[in-house]
Design an enzyme around this catalytic site. Structure first.
Site, PDB file in Angstrom:
ATOM      1  N   THR A  58      59.151 -41.123   3.647  1.00  0.00           N
ATOM      2  CA  THR A  58      59.609 -42.383   3.066  1.00  0.00           C
ATOM      3  C   THR A  58      59.289 -42.411   1.584  1.00  0.00           C
ATOM      4  OG1 THR A  58      57.555 -43.626   3.379  1.00  0.00           O
ATOM      5  CG2 THR A  58      59.079 -43.528   5.251  1.00  0.00           C
ATOM      6  N   GLU A  59      60.101 -43.111   0.821  1.00  0.00           N
ATOM      7  CA  GLU A  59      59.859 -43.316  -0.607  1.00  0.00           C
ATOM      8  C   GLU A  59      60.152 -44.774  -0.950  1.00  0.00           C
ATOM      9  OE1 GLU A  59      58.488 -41.299  -2.670  1.00  0.00           O
ATOM     10  OE2 GLU A  59      58.724 -39.299  -1.764  1.00  0.00           O
ATOM     11  N   VAL A  60      59.104 -45.517  -1.211  1.00  0.00           N
ATOM     12  CA  VAL A  60      59.196 -46.920  -1.613  1.00  0.00           C
ATOM     13  C   VAL A  60      59.104 -46.984  -3.138  1.00  0.00           C
ATOM     14  CG1 VAL A  60      58.012 -49.153  -1.497  1.00  0.00           C
ATOM     15  CG2 VAL A  60      58.156 -47.722   0.529  1.00  0.00           C
TER      16      VAL A  60
END
Length: 307
Positions: free
Chosen positions: A273-275
């Site tokens: 994931t990349e927030v």
């Protein structure tokens, strides 16, 4: 955009030696407490779930115990799902999102899965708000055999000790403005290379394993996250961080070849994931919620596949 950046440490186009690495380390300072912020939260989970110390990192000024949390009713017959956070310690929602995964999702899903969460793989990086460890090594390029990263090696050894293959592995990360302002220029200086910055995506996106993309799995994760925060659109070149999209909000990389965390586990279903916590369209709490939503989306997809 490609630009020649002269970092304040080292000589242009020459890789760092020990002197430059020592200078870099001497400039790092403690900005927050792993023990106050993270370990206290892990300790509160004792009694509800199994807390295990899987290693210790001994650095010059401190010693950091490493912890994992496992769900109840652990059985070899159940599929096992690994969630990792804080591989890059500065990526705050990766750590606190992982802790919330235990608190909010274990009770609901432990009947169906063996769940294991390693919430803060790089505690020194958490305290100094750093991508690297004290040796100027990026753990998330070193999930390989005989890893030079103590952080990566400890996790690999722990997961191996579980003696169960992983059905899924979700690794929680952030892409921040400091990737361009600090960490990419520092990496280029360390390696004696030209710095290449990319446009930081405004929104959430995923990194899949290009050797095993599982597009429906990635889509299910994004659909759940979209209920919490916005998904990143492609830049003007149709890319995210310089990579071609495989579908909206997803890029794919050769994760095992690059030594990325999701590569070592060889799970059938994996994603990073990349927030984007620096967006004006989100809050720190929403970033944490987005990490939880990503794991929830993954687990719901896996339940549907089992039916």
């Amino acid at each position: 955009m490609t630009q020649q950046t002269i970092y304040h440490i080292g000589t242009l186009n020459q890789p760092w030696g020990e002197e430059e690495k020592s200078q870099w380390f001497s400039e790092q300072t403690i900005k927050r407490s792993y023990f106050d912020d993270v370990v206290t939260q892990i300790e509160r989970l004792r009694g509800r779930y199994t807390v295990e110390k899987y290693g210790v990192l001994d650095y010059l000024h401190n010693s950091y115990p490493l912890f994992a949390v496992r769900s109840n009713d652990w059985q070899a017959s159940k599929p096992t799902v690994l969630v990792t956070g804080g591989v890059h310690g500065y990526e705050t929602s990766g750590v606190h999102g992982a802790l919330r995964v235990v608190d909010e999702l274990f009770e609901r899903y432990q009947e169906h899965f063996n769940l294991v969460v390693a919430p803060c793989i790089s505690p020194w990086g958490y305290e100094t708000i750093n991508r690297w460890n004290p040796d100027a090594i990026d753990p998330n390029r070193n999930f390989v055999a005989d890893s030079p990263s103590g952080e990566a090696k400890a996790l690999i050894d722990y997961v191996t000790s579980l003696e169960l293959g992983l059905l899924a592995h979700i690794d929680l990360h952030e892409t921040t403005d400091t990737d361009n302002s600090e960490f990419r220029p520092a990496k280029a200086a360390r390696d004696g290379e030209v710095n290449t910055n990319w446009n930081i995506p405004d929104g959430f996106y995923l990194v899949a394993n290009s050797a095993n993309e599982q597009p429906e799995f990635q889509r299910a994760v994004l659909e759940e996250v979209a209920k919490v925060t916005h998904i990143a659109d492609a830049d003007d070149d149709g890319n995210l961080i310089g990579e071609t999209l495989t579908q909206h909000g997803v890029i794919a990389l050769p994760t095992e070849q690059l030594g990325l965390c999701i590569g070592f586990s060889k799970a059938k279903y994996s994603t990073t994931t990349e927030v984007y916590p620096d967006s004006s369209r989100t809050t720190p709490d929403e970033c944490n919620q987005a990490q939880v939503a990503a794991v929830r989306g993954a687990l719901e997809f896996l339940l549907k596949q089992a039916k």
